[in-house]
Design an enzyme around this catalytic site. Structure first.
Site, PDB file in Angstrom:
ATOM      1  N   VAL A   1     -46.640 -20.602   5.733  1.00 61.50           N
ATOM      2  CA  VAL A   1     -47.913 -19.882   5.616  1.00 61.50           C
ATOM      3  C   VAL A   1     -48.922 -20.862   5.014  1.00 61.50           C
ATOM      4  CG1 VAL A   1     -49.143 -17.916   4.627  1.00 61.50           C
ATOM      5  CG2 VAL A   1     -46.736 -17.662   5.292  1.00 61.50           C
TER       6      VAL A   1
ATOM      7  N   HIS B   1     -49.572 -21.575  -1.952  1.00 61.92           N
ATOM      8  CA  HIS B   1     -48.850 -20.563  -2.740  1.00 61.92           C
ATOM      9  C   HIS B   1     -47.775 -21.233  -3.575  1.00 61.92           C
ATOM     10  CE1 HIS B   1     -47.031 -20.858   1.287  1.00 61.92           C
ATOM     11  NE2 HIS B   1     -45.867 -20.645   0.704  1.00 61.92           N
ATOM     12  N   ILE B   2     -47.552 -20.637  -4.723  1.00 59.11           N
ATOM     13  CA  ILE B   2     -46.476 -21.073  -5.613  1.00 59.11           C
ATOM     14  C   ILE B   2     -45.379 -20.018  -5.546  1.00 59.11           C
ATOM     15  CG2 ILE B   2     -45.817 -21.625  -7.972  1.00 59.11           C
ATOM     16  CD1 ILE B   2     -48.725 -22.324  -8.560  1.00 59.11           C
ATOM     17  N   HIS B   3     -44.186 -20.439  -5.132  1.00 59.32           N
ATOM     18  CA  HIS B   3     -43.028 -19.554  -5.213  1.00 59.32           C
ATOM     19  C   HIS B   3     -42.602 -19.485  -6.676  1.00 59.32           C
ATOM     20  CE1 HIS B   3     -41.943 -19.410  -0.837  1.00 59.32           C
ATOM     21  NE2 HIS B   3     -42.574 -20.573  -0.828  1.00 59.32           N
TER      22      HIS B   3
ATOM     23  N   ASP C   1     -42.377 -11.595  -2.707  1.00 54.29           N
ATOM     24  CA  ASP C   1     -42.025 -12.179  -1.415  1.00 54.29           C
ATOM     25  C   ASP C   1     -41.219 -11.149  -0.617  1.00 54.29           C
ATOM     26  OD1 ASP C   1     -41.654 -15.440  -0.389  1.00 54.29           O
ATOM     27  OD2 ASP C   1     -40.544 -13.844   0.636  1.00 54.29           O
TER      28      ASP C   1
ATOM     29  N   ASN D   1     -44.117 -25.581  -1.349  1.00 49.06           N
ATOM     30  CA  ASN D   1     -43.783 -26.277  -0.114  1.00 49.06           C
ATOM     31  C   ASN D   1     -45.092 -26.789   0.479  1.00 49.06           C
ATOM     32  OD1 ASN D   1     -41.026 -25.618  -0.332  1.00 49.06           O
ATOM     33  ND2 ASN D   1     -41.374 -23.614   0.597  1.00 49.06           N
TER      34      ASN D   1
ATOM     35  N   GLN E   1     -43.160 -25.384   4.567  1.00 47.90           N
ATOM     36  CA  GLN E   1     -44.309 -24.470   4.472  1.00 47.90           C
ATOM     37  C   GLN E   1     -44.510 -23.766   5.808  1.00 47.90           C
ATOM     38  OE1 GLN E   1     -48.082 -26.250   3.303  1.00 47.90           O
ATOM     39  NE2 GLN E   1     -49.063 -24.239   3.093  1.00 47.90           N
TER      40      GLN E   1
HETATM   41  P1  AMP Z   1     -43.510 -21.006   2.672  1.00 47.09           P
HETATM   42  O1  AMP Z   1     -42.330 -21.104   3.605  1.00 47.09           O
HETATM   43  O2  AMP Z   1     -43.425 -21.874   1.470  1.00 47.09           O
HETATM   44  O3  AMP Z   1     -44.815 -21.154   3.429  1.00 47.09           O
HETATM   45  O4  AMP Z   1     -43.461 -19.527   2.079  1.00 47.09           O
HETATM   46  C1  AMP Z   1     -43.977 -18.429   2.744  1.00 47.09           C
HETATM   47  C2  AMP Z   1     -43.332 -17.233   2.118  1.00 47.09           C
HETATM   48  O5  AMP Z   1     -44.086 -16.091   2.488  1.00 47.09           O
HETATM   49  C3  AMP Z   1     -41.896 -16.959   2.583  1.00 47.09           C
HETATM   50  O6  AMP Z   1     -41.038 -16.986   1.449  1.00 47.09           O
HETATM   51  C4  AMP Z   1     -41.971 -15.577   3.213  1.00 47.09           C
HETATM   52  O7  AMP Z   1     -40.829 -14.798   2.950  1.00 47.09           O
HETATM   53  C5  AMP Z   1     -43.221 -14.995   2.571  1.00 47.09           C
HETATM   54  N1  AMP Z   1     -43.904 -13.976   3.329  1.00 47.09           N
HETATM   55  C6  AMP Z   1     -44.227 -13.997   4.644  1.00 47.09           C
HETATM   56  N2  AMP Z   1     -44.917 -12.892   4.968  1.00 47.09           N
HETATM   57  C7  AMP Z   1     -45.051 -12.161   3.838  1.00 47.09           C
HETATM   58  C8  AMP Z   1     -45.661 -10.907   3.534  1.00 47.09           C
HETATM   59  N3  AMP Z   1     -46.308 -10.176   4.460  1.00 47.09           N
HETATM   60  N4  AMP Z   1     -45.599 -10.462   2.257  1.00 47.09           N
HETATM   61  C9  AMP Z   1     -44.957 -11.182   1.313  1.00 47.09           C
HETATM   62  N5  AMP Z   1     -44.378 -12.374   1.538  1.00 47.09           N
HETATM   63  C10 AMP Z   1     -44.404 -12.854   2.786  1.00 47.09           C
END
Ligand code: AMP
Length: 113
Positions: free
Chosen positions: A95, A99-101, A30, A86, A93
């Protein structure tokens, strides 16, 4: 599904620090880590969120959990890690590619924020 940051990472259109990849999934760091280890594990299949998953995604979803276990163990954190999904803007959320954090390397509080 429309293109997202993460589909661009899968297609190598934007760079990422990739930790693991196979035919089903991709794992990368991340960019804004919330713990000493903060990876994102995504399916290569374009699915925007968990609630969009269908019964025929059962194998892929189970595969991701078992892969998360393996990746955390390989990173030396097999005994203490947290997985977070999320689902939807109201849950944070941002993105819209499932995805799994994967978080590890510090004490985790509860309840989560
Ligand atoms: P969410 O808020 O659950 O949708 O998580 C999206 C995650 O993507 C966040 O923790 C961001 O820091 C991460 N993120 C956004 N852009 C990138 C990127 N280019 N490379 C790696 N992680 C990213």
């Amino acid at each position: 599904m429309t293109e997202t940051l993460f589909s661009k990472i899968i297609n190598r259109e934007i760079p990422a620090d990739i930790v693991y990849e196979d035919d089903e999934c991709l794992c990368f760091k991340d960019v804004n880590p919330q713990a000493p280890v903060h990876y994102l594990l995504i399916p290569k299949k374009p699915i925007d969120r968990l609630t969009s998953a269908m019964p025929d995604d059962q194998y892929m979803l189970g595969y991701l959990l078992l892969k998360a276990k393996q990746i955390m163990a390989d990173a030396g954190h097999g005994d203490a890690f947290r997985l977070v999904i999320n689902n939807g803007p109201g849950a944070g959320q941002t993105v819209f590619h499932l995805h799994i954090h994967m978080l590890a390397g510090r004490a985790m509080g509860w309840p989560p924020g």
